[in-house]
Design a protein around this motif. Sequence first.
Motif, short mmCIF file in Angstrom:
data_model
loop_
_atom_site.label_atom_id
_atom_site.label_comp_id
_atom_site.label_asym_id
_atom_site.label_seq_id
_atom_site.Cartn_x
_atom_site.Cartn_y
_atom_site.Cartn_z
N VAL A 99 0.88 -1.17 0.00
CA VAL A 99 0.00 0.00 0.00
C VAL A 99 0.92 1.21 0.00
O VAL A 99 1.82 1.32 0.85
CB VAL A 99 -0.93 0.02 1.24
CG1 VAL A 99 -1.73 1.30 1.28
CG2 VAL A 99 -1.83 -1.21 1.25
N ASP A 100 0.73 2.09 -0.97
CA ASP A 100 1.54 3.30 -1.07
C ASP A 100 0.97 4.42 -0.21
O ASP A 100 -0.24 4.61 -0.17
CB ASP A 100 1.61 3.79 -2.52
CG ASP A 100 2.37 2.84 -3.41
OD1 ASP A 100 3.38 2.27 -2.96
OD2 ASP A 100 1.97 2.67 -4.58
N TYR A 101 1.86 5.13 0.45
CA TYR A 101 1.51 6.33 1.21
C TYR A 101 2.39 7.46 0.70
O TYR A 101 3.33 7.89 1.36
CB TYR A 101 1.72 6.10 2.71
CG TYR A 101 0.77 5.08 3.28
CD1 TYR A 101 -0.51 5.44 3.67
CD2 TYR A 101 1.14 3.74 3.39
CE1 TYR A 101 -1.40 4.50 4.17
CE2 TYR A 101 0.25 2.80 3.89
CZ TYR A 101 -1.01 3.18 4.27
OH TYR A 101 -1.88 2.25 4.77
N GLY A 102 2.12 7.89 -0.52
CA GLY A 102 2.94 8.89 -1.18
C GLY A 102 4.14 8.24 -1.84
O GLY A 102 4.32 7.02 -1.80
N TYR A 157 7.01 6.25 0.76
CA TYR A 157 6.71 5.23 1.75
C TYR A 157 5.70 4.23 1.19
O TYR A 157 4.74 4.61 0.52
CB TYR A 157 6.13 5.85 3.04
CG TYR A 157 6.13 4.88 4.20
CD1 TYR A 157 7.22 4.79 5.04
CD2 TYR A 157 5.05 4.03 4.41
CE1 TYR A 157 7.24 3.88 6.09
CE2 TYR A 157 5.06 3.12 5.45
CZ TYR A 157 6.15 3.05 6.28
OH TYR A 157 6.17 2.14 7.31
N CYS A 158 5.93 2.96 1.49
CA CYS A 158 4.93 1.93 1.19
C CYS A 158 4.94 0.94 2.35
O CYS A 158 5.94 0.77 3.03
CB CYS A 158 5.21 1.24 -0.14
SG CYS A 158 6.71 0.22 -0.17
N SER A 159 3.80 0.30 2.56
CA SER A 159 3.71 -0.67 3.65
C SER A 159 3.38 -2.06 3.11
O SER A 159 2.87 -2.20 1.99
CB SER A 159 2.64 -0.25 4.66
OG SER A 159 1.36 -0.36 4.09
N GLY A 200 7.08 -1.53 6.60
CA GLY A 200 7.09 -0.62 5.47
C GLY A 200 8.51 -0.29 5.04
O GLY A 200 9.49 -0.59 5.73
#
Length: 116
Positions: free
Chosen positions: A33-36, A39-41, A50
């Motif tokens: 899952v991308d957070y910008g 960062y990805c988790s 992550g």
Amino acid sequence: MARNNKINYIEIPAQNIVATKAFFGEVFDWSFVDYGPDYCSFAAQGVDGGFFISDLVVSTKTGSPLIVLYSNELETTQNKIEKAGGKIIKPTFSFPGGRRFHFSDPNGNEYAVWSE
């Protein structure tokens, strides 16, 4: 399972998030899952965690903890790692209870894979 006082999450440096996701997706079938862009988790891989953008790398030579993955088929996993651009940095060796090898991902982070 009780979470109190347990290791819950781990964050790993990565110079290239896109290459990191491609490598771990191809070799270990992880999803992210991308957070910008920085960062990805990942989840459900033994422990959640992550990857974050950083020029630093994880290495036992510098005192970093070693993240050890498990494989039912050690040689198959090693072949997948090499095919996906990882490098074997410590060939397979035996220890009481099994065998393992160490590898670096495309970022240069050190990991190990073991099997019984």
